[in-house]
Design an enzyme around this catalytic site. Structure first.
Site, mmCIF file in Angstrom:
data_model
loop_
_atom_site.group_PDB
_atom_site.id
_atom_site.type_symbol
_atom_site.label_atom_id
_atom_site.label_comp_id
_atom_site.label_asym_id
_atom_site.label_seq_id
_atom_site.Cartn_x
_atom_site.Cartn_y
_atom_site.Cartn_z
ATOM 1 N N SER A 144 42.835 -16.274 -0.832
ATOM 2 C CA SER A 144 41.778 -16.461 -1.824
ATOM 3 C C SER A 144 42.439 -16.467 -3.188
ATOM 4 C CB SER A 144 40.764 -15.317 -1.745
ATOM 5 O OG SER A 144 39.877 -15.320 -2.859
ATOM 6 N N TYR A 157 38.169 -6.519 -0.611
ATOM 7 C CA TYR A 157 38.508 -7.922 -0.396
ATOM 8 C C TYR A 157 39.793 -8.298 -1.132
ATOM 9 C CZ TYR A 157 37.599 -12.996 -0.109
ATOM 10 O OH TYR A 157 37.674 -14.341 0.137
#
Length: 255
Positions: A144, A157
């Protein structure tokens, strides 16, 4: 259906039941790959059926990437069916909890790490073992843009995705000389069904319009755009690319 540069390559796609995984499977099939789609829910069967109906080759095998026995069975079944694994797109993941770090429960932390990081480790562990037996292959991991920077209320995350980038580099260092290339994709905000639901919620609409300003290209990404990058990295056209973290983020990391 095939357009060629992945013609006949046996590729596993995790998290294939929706979003980036579903769209990427369509892209890989269009480029000629023979696919093993996996997710924890059976809706992936429908994705495989659609690919086959369009003239492609795909099978669905349910698996939990956070469970080593399940991952080992997935890889073993793929070998049983096709005899080898040429590539893998390790895309399965879960979103952040939305909590500040001090409010994050151990269960929420464990969930993100188990799926988003340990899941990638387990998939690579068993995929690499198989690839070493058949002369190599290519692996692409979904990290990401938040694997390179941070975001408020996303410590679980952010930690997991930073880990995916480090793990990708480590695996590339370990196995590139043995013919296994390993790379990561760093998406920005991508218009998956989850993002669409949040965007269409008036409570989040203003925040999403503000977030769009962090993408200099002026829009959010489409799932298939991530799939096209994965297809290139999985192909022989990327034969000298390994250990890389490729930003596919509309410029998010430039500002």
């Amino acid at each position: 259906m095939a357009e060629g540069f992945l013609q006949g390559k046996i590729i596993i796609v995790t998290g294939a039941a929706g979003g980036i995984g579903e769209a990427s499977a369509q892209v890989l099939a269009r480029h000629g790959a023979h696919l093993v789609l996996t997710d924890i829910i059976g809706i992936g069967v429908e994705q495989a059926e659609r690919i086959c109906a369009a003239g492609g080759e795909a099978r669905f095998i349910a698996a939990d990437v956070g469970n080593e026995e399940s991952v080992a069975a997935l890889v073993a079944k793929t070998i049983e069916i096709y005899g080898r694994i040429d590539g893998a797109f390790n895309n399965a993941g879960v979103e952040q909890s939305g909590q500040l770090l001090a409010d994050l429960s151990t269960e929420q932390w464990d969930r993100a790490i188990r799926i988003d990081l340990t899941g990638v480790f387990l998939c690579m562990k068993h995929q690499i073992r198989a690839m070493l037996q058949t002369g190599g292959g290519a692996i692409v991991n979904t990290a990401s843009a938040l694997g390179a920077v941070a975001l408020v209320r996303a410590s679980d995350y952010v930690a997991a995705k930073h880990g995916v980038i480090g793990l990708t580099k480590a695996a590339a260092a370990d196995y590139s000389a043995q013919g296994i290339r390993v790379n990561a994709i760093l998406p920005g905000v991508v218009r998956t069904p989850m993002i669409e639901r949040l965007w269409n919620d008036p409570a989040h609409a203003a925040a999403f319009e503000q977030l769009k300003l962090h993408h200099p290209i002026g829009r959010f990404g489409e799932p298939a755009e991530i799939g096209e990058t994965a297809a290139w990295l999985l192909s022989d056209a990327a034969s000298f690319v390994t250990g890389a973290s490729i930003s596919v983020d509309g410029g998010y990391l430039t500002i």
